[in-house]
Design an enzyme around this catalytic site. Structure first.
Site, short mmCIF file in Angstrom:
data_model
loop_
_atom_site.label_atom_id
_atom_site.label_comp_id
_atom_site.label_asym_id
_atom_site.label_seq_id
_atom_site.Cartn_x
_atom_site.Cartn_y
_atom_site.Cartn_z
CG HIS A 185 -2.03 -1.03 1.08
ND1 HIS A 185 -3.28 -0.73 0.60
CD2 HIS A 185 -2.03 -2.36 1.33
CE1 HIS A 185 -4.01 -1.84 0.57
NE2 HIS A 185 -3.28 -2.84 1.02
CG ASP A 396 0.01 9.40 0.25
OD1 ASP A 396 0.03 8.23 0.63
OD2 ASP A 396 -0.79 10.25 0.68
#
Ligand code: ADQ
Length: 496
Positions: A185, A396
């Site tokens: 992730h 991110d």
């Protein structure tokens, strides 16, 4: 008292080929909250749980996770209490108990003080600690043992994220027939950064126990392939840009950009109650003719301090927006036991105080800082009320906030200003893209965004929303699971 559960995904038994899905993750999907004399089942917030929970509900899957023991009450005790209180837990959850020493080394240490900064390119915050690594290995073994105990070769075992990178290989060693998927992730870094990790080969071997390895973007996939090729020469052979052979097994490595439940968020945003909440919110901020919004987990990667700096620069450069624009920063507490995070919270508090002290006048406060978690319904009202969202992480993996913001604008109102350093920037090119390190350019982008014509704003929003609607969370899930089925079928035919 039982909690209402969102509608199950009716197509998933087919995608699963009628196999049981076992999800393995650090975080638990549910926790029980004790309030006075009552107990309530609460779903853990975040994209992963929102995506996988309905699948496990509709197919009676199994979730293996760390028992992080909310409210000083162990998960199994809470399950017993839940049963006594008639609270239904929607599928089997197998919690893993960790000692305080385990948590300090595996979670706070190796996962959050080493892998997290390194994989997000914060190399100066990274320092290797052998004790933390040992603990990480031991805890990964605990997870692997739990999987081996519960799983059969027919099941699909889907291991999640950077906390559990050794589990795929540890499970594979127990049986070559297990079906193992892994999804990362967070970003997978470039070789020049990844090679800084002394246990880089062990980590690669760990992940390569999988049949399918998923990342958010094509570049993370490419970096992983490069690392495997350069760091394990002679042990892996590259077949093509998405396939390699390792220990006589064919492994698929591919990008699957995660997303949000577009229809659910769009639906919430369209409710009359939300419209009412939006109007109330707008009235509650004096001089809030224009509302800007930031929503994050409190983390240094999210660029919250830098964002505040950019807002300050904006008011400096464009004083005509003083007493016209308010910026709402919503931050959910995160990793509160880690000292660095406590320090960052303090720095943010101080920065908000400093900026408000400098600019506030006549009842106008430029920054409204809300440090708490919100239910999605309330968050959606904030999204809808905001004329622009500033999503400027320094790095991110994907960033779901950017996608949630657009999904919450059925009126096509609203402008997204998005960091180039997010995985989301690969897809959301119709946003105002910014380099988060270039503060003057971010301040400028705020100006350009709010001054864009209504036509430009709504066209950009339409394109963004179309992209997110098409590539929603169901698609992420479906694509991953379909490819997982292919990977399982192909693994034995490594050289054909
Ligand atoms: P996160 O780093 O947690 O996820 P993000 O993708 O932005 O980052 O997800 C945050 C989630 O928390 C969003 O769903 C948001 O709505 C929610 N949230 C934030 N503030 C909140 C608040 N105050 N109250 C309630 N909810 C709040 C990691 C990676 C990301 C990747 C996701 C999914 O770091 O890059 O996108 O996993 O893979």
């Amino acid at each position: 008292m039982s909690q209402t559960i969102t509608a199950p995904y009716s197509h998933t038994p087919l995608i699963l080929n009628n196999r049981r899905l076992i999800v393995v993750s650090n975080r638990e999907p549910y926790h029980l909250v004790r309030e006075a004399n009552t107990l309530r089942l609460e779903k853990t917030t975040g994209g992963l749980v929102s995506a996988l929970d309905p699948v496990l509900q509709s197919t009676q899957g199994l979730w293996i996770c760390w028992d992080s023991s909310n409210n000083n009450c162990r998960f199994d005790e809470l399950c017993r209490l839940a049963e006594l209180n008639n609270i239904e837990i929607p599928y089997e959850i197998a919690p893993i108990k960790l000692t305080e020493v385990d948590v300090a080394g595996y979670y706070d240490g190796f996962s959050n003080r080493q892998i997290w900064p390194l994989f997000h390119y914060f190399t100066s915050r990274y320092a290797f600690d052998e004790g933390d690594w040992d603990s990480y290995y031991q805890v990964n073994r605990k997870f692997a043992r739990a999987v081996i105990e519960k799983a059969s070769p027919e099941d699909l075992i889907w291991i999640q994220d950077y906390h559990l990178m050794l589990v795929p290989q540890l499970v594979r060693e127990a049986s070559p027939d297990f079906n193992i998927g892994f999804f990362c992730h967070i970003p997978f870094p470039h070789y020049e950064v990844f090679r800084m990790l002394p246990t880089r080969k062990e980590v690669l071997h760990g992940i390569l126990g999988s049949d399918l390895i998923g990342f958010h973007t094509p570049s993370y996939t490419r970096y992983f392939m490069e690392c495997a090729e350069k760091l394990l020469p002679g042990q892996v052979s590259i077949v093509d840009s998405n396939t390699l052979v390792y220990k006589n097994r064919r492994i698929i490595i591919q990008d699957f950009p995660i997303s949000v439940d577009f229809d659910h968020i769009n639906g919430l945003a369209s409710l009359p109650e939300t419209e009412e909440a939006v109007q109330q919110l707008k009235q509650s901020f004096p001089h809030g003719e224009i509302i800007g919004l930031g929503v994050d987990r409190l983390d240094y990667t999210k660029g919250i301090l830098e964002r505040l700096e950019c807002i300050s620069m904006f008011f400096e450069r464009y004083p005509e927006y003083r007493k016209r624009l308010v910026f709402i920063q919503i931050a959910v507490p995160s990793r509160i036991k880690v000292q660095e995070y406590q320090k960052m919270k303090q720095e943010i508090d101080e920065a908000v105080g400093r900026i408000n002290g400098r600019y506030s006048e006549d009842g106008w406060t430029p920054i409204h800082y809300l440090y708490r978690s919100f239910p999605l319904e309330e968050l959606v009202a904030y999204y809808r009320a905001a004329d622009f969202a500033l999503v400027n992480p320094l790095r991110d993996g994907m960033n779901l906030v950017a996608k949630e913001y657009c999904a919450a604008h059925p009126d096509y109102h609203g402008v997204l200003i998005l960091s180039e350093m997010t995985g989301a920037a690969h897809q959301l090119k119709a946003s105002f893209l910014v380099n988060p390190y270039d503060h003057p350019a971010v301040a400028e982008a705020i100006y350009r965004a709010i001054n864009a014509s209504s036509e430009e704003k709504s066209i950009r929003m339409e394109v963004l929303r179309q992209n997110i609607q098409e590539n929603n969370i169901t698609r992420w899930l479906k694509n991953y699971l379909l490819t997982f089925n292919d990977a399982i079928k192909l693994r034995r035919y490594a050289f054909q």
